[in-house]
Scaffold this motif. Sequence first.
Motif, PDB file in Angstrom:
ATOM      1  N   ILE A 126       1.558   6.866   7.244  1.00 54.60           N
ATOM      2  CA  ILE A 126       0.208   7.068   6.702  1.00 54.60           C
ATOM      3  C   ILE A 126      -0.368   8.448   7.026  1.00 54.60           C
ATOM      4  CG2 ILE A 126      -2.184   6.200   6.782  1.00 54.60           C
ATOM      5  CD1 ILE A 126      -0.923   3.397   7.383  1.00 54.60           C
ATOM      6  N   PHE A 127      -0.063   8.972   8.216  1.00 50.35           N
ATOM      7  CA  PHE A 127      -0.690  10.228   8.624  1.00 50.35           C
ATOM      8  C   PHE A 127       0.210  11.451   8.548  1.00 50.35           C
ATOM      9  CE2 PHE A 127      -3.914   7.477  10.250  1.00 50.35           C
ATOM     10  CZ  PHE A 127      -5.063   8.249  10.278  1.00 50.35           C
ATOM     11  N   LEU A 154       3.935   2.908  11.075  1.00 53.03           N
ATOM     12  CA  LEU A 154       2.829   2.964  10.115  1.00 53.03           C
ATOM     13  C   LEU A 154       2.080   4.291  10.227  1.00 53.03           C
ATOM     14  CD1 LEU A 154       1.367  -0.658  10.431  1.00 53.03           C
ATOM     15  CD2 LEU A 154       2.398   0.334   8.380  1.00 53.03           C
ATOM     16  N   ARG A 212      -7.237   6.828   5.641  1.00 51.12           N
ATOM     17  CA  ARG A 212      -5.953   6.663   6.345  1.00 51.12           C
ATOM     18  C   ARG A 212      -6.109   5.771   7.581  1.00 51.12           C
ATOM     19  NH1 ARG A 212      -2.065  11.649   5.380  1.00 51.12           N
ATOM     20  NH2 ARG A 212      -3.159  12.618   3.669  1.00 51.12           N
ATOM     21  N   TYR A 213      -7.176   6.021   8.342  1.00 51.09           N
ATOM     22  CA  TYR A 213      -7.398   5.223   9.549  1.00 51.09           C
ATOM     23  C   TYR A 213      -7.574   3.742   9.183  1.00 51.09           C
ATOM     24  CZ  TYR A 213      -9.325   3.581  13.963  1.00 51.09           C
ATOM     25  OH  TYR A 213      -9.553   2.866  15.116  1.00 51.09           O
ATOM     26  N   LEU A 238      -3.127  -2.543   8.264  1.00 52.32           N
ATOM     27  CA  LEU A 238      -1.715  -2.921   8.281  1.00 52.32           C
ATOM     28  C   LEU A 238      -1.241  -3.256   9.697  1.00 52.32           C
ATOM     29  CD1 LEU A 238      -0.231  -0.355   5.704  1.00 52.32           C
ATOM     30  CD2 LEU A 238      -0.796  -2.755   5.330  1.00 52.32           C
ATOM     31  N   SER A 239      -1.746  -2.512  10.687  1.00 49.74           N
ATOM     32  CA  SER A 239      -1.360  -2.782  12.083  1.00 49.74           C
ATOM     33  C   SER A 239      -1.864  -4.151  12.525  1.00 49.74           C
ATOM     34  CB  SER A 239      -1.931  -1.713  13.018  1.00 49.74           C
ATOM     35  OG  SER A 239      -1.397  -0.453  12.704  1.00 49.74           O
ATOM     36  N   THR A 277       5.935  -0.933  15.351  1.00 50.01           N
ATOM     37  CA  THR A 277       5.379  -1.019  13.999  1.00 50.01           C
ATOM     38  C   THR A 277       4.232  -0.044  13.788  1.00 50.01           C
ATOM     39  OG1 THR A 277       5.899  -3.364  14.006  1.00 50.01           O
ATOM     40  CG2 THR A 277       4.424  -2.606  12.285  1.00 50.01           C
ATOM     41  N   ILE A 278       3.329   0.028  14.772  1.00 50.89           N
ATOM     42  CA  ILE A 278       2.169   0.909  14.644  1.00 50.89           C
ATOM     43  C   ILE A 278       2.616   2.372  14.558  1.00 50.89           C
ATOM     44  CG2 ILE A 278       0.066   1.726  15.797  1.00 50.89           C
ATOM     45  CD1 ILE A 278      -0.255  -1.151  16.897  1.00 50.89           C
ATOM     46  N   LYS A 286      -6.415   2.193   6.587  1.00 47.84           N
ATOM     47  CA  LYS A 286      -5.118   1.652   6.183  1.00 47.84           C
ATOM     48  C   LYS A 286      -4.250   1.343   7.412  1.00 47.84           C
ATOM     49  CE  LYS A 286      -1.318   2.756   3.001  1.00 47.84           C
ATOM     50  NZ  LYS A 286      -0.729   3.827   2.151  1.00 47.84           N
ATOM     51  N   LEU A 287      -4.246   2.294   8.366  1.00 46.95           N
ATOM     52  CA  LEU A 287      -3.471   2.100   9.597  1.00 46.95           C
ATOM     53  C   LEU A 287      -3.928   0.848  10.337  1.00 46.95           C
ATOM     54  CD1 LEU A 287      -1.486   3.214  11.807  1.00 46.95           C
ATOM     55  CD2 LEU A 287      -3.436   4.451  12.752  1.00 46.95           C
TER      56      LEU A 287
END
Lengths: 110, 110
Positions: free
Chosen positions: B106-107, B102, A87-88, A94-95, B98-99, A90-91
């Motif tokens: 995601i989380f 996301l 997950r991290y 994408l960020s 955005t972050i 992916k974050l």
Amino acid sequence: MEVKCKIWIEEDGKIFGKGPYELLKAVEKTGSLSRAAKSMDMSYNKAFHLLKDIEKRLGYKLIETQTGGKSGGGSTVTNAGKDMVKRYEKLIKLSEDTISKLFQEIFLET
Amino acid sequence: MEVKCKIWIEEDGKIFGKGPYELLKAVEKTGSLSRAAKSMDMSYNKAFHLLKDIEKRLGYKLIETQTGGKSGGGSTVTNAGKDMVKRYEKLIKLSEDTISKLFQEIFLET
């Protein structure tokens, strides 16, 4: 010019970021917390307490340690730990993509 | 859990980030580099050299300093400085939005 960023997760203070992420990746790769710590120029003690502190705050284990046995012990990342890493990752991915795009638009194209 | 981030601009090393941004905002607000520095618990000397170093690397002035005169001197942010402040502000705002989105996806939602 280029843009850089640092992204971490908080809950009553910093809880997970690039350091723990890289440490877990290194445990996955090396199969050992001491080898993982060494690869990051970190003491075993610091790495151990870093993960233990995060586990305590998250309420679940990130690594499992085997002692002795045929393979002489070692550490593996738990499923919950692998999930956190995924997950991290992916974050961050994408960020970073979005921030680079925004930077391009705001600073370089106008 | 919440996500946090730090965003800065590099060109052969860090060139502009939250510190200089807040300092310029404080100069805009107070009309004085010494008052701006004080409001950030920074020495005048440190604030002065921080901006001078950035100006040198960017190749343009961020603040103009008036000495003496009726109003007793002070500092103002140049148009180029205001432009940098505006762009950085926009980058941060849109990136943080955005972050957060996301992170939520995601989380927290999966």
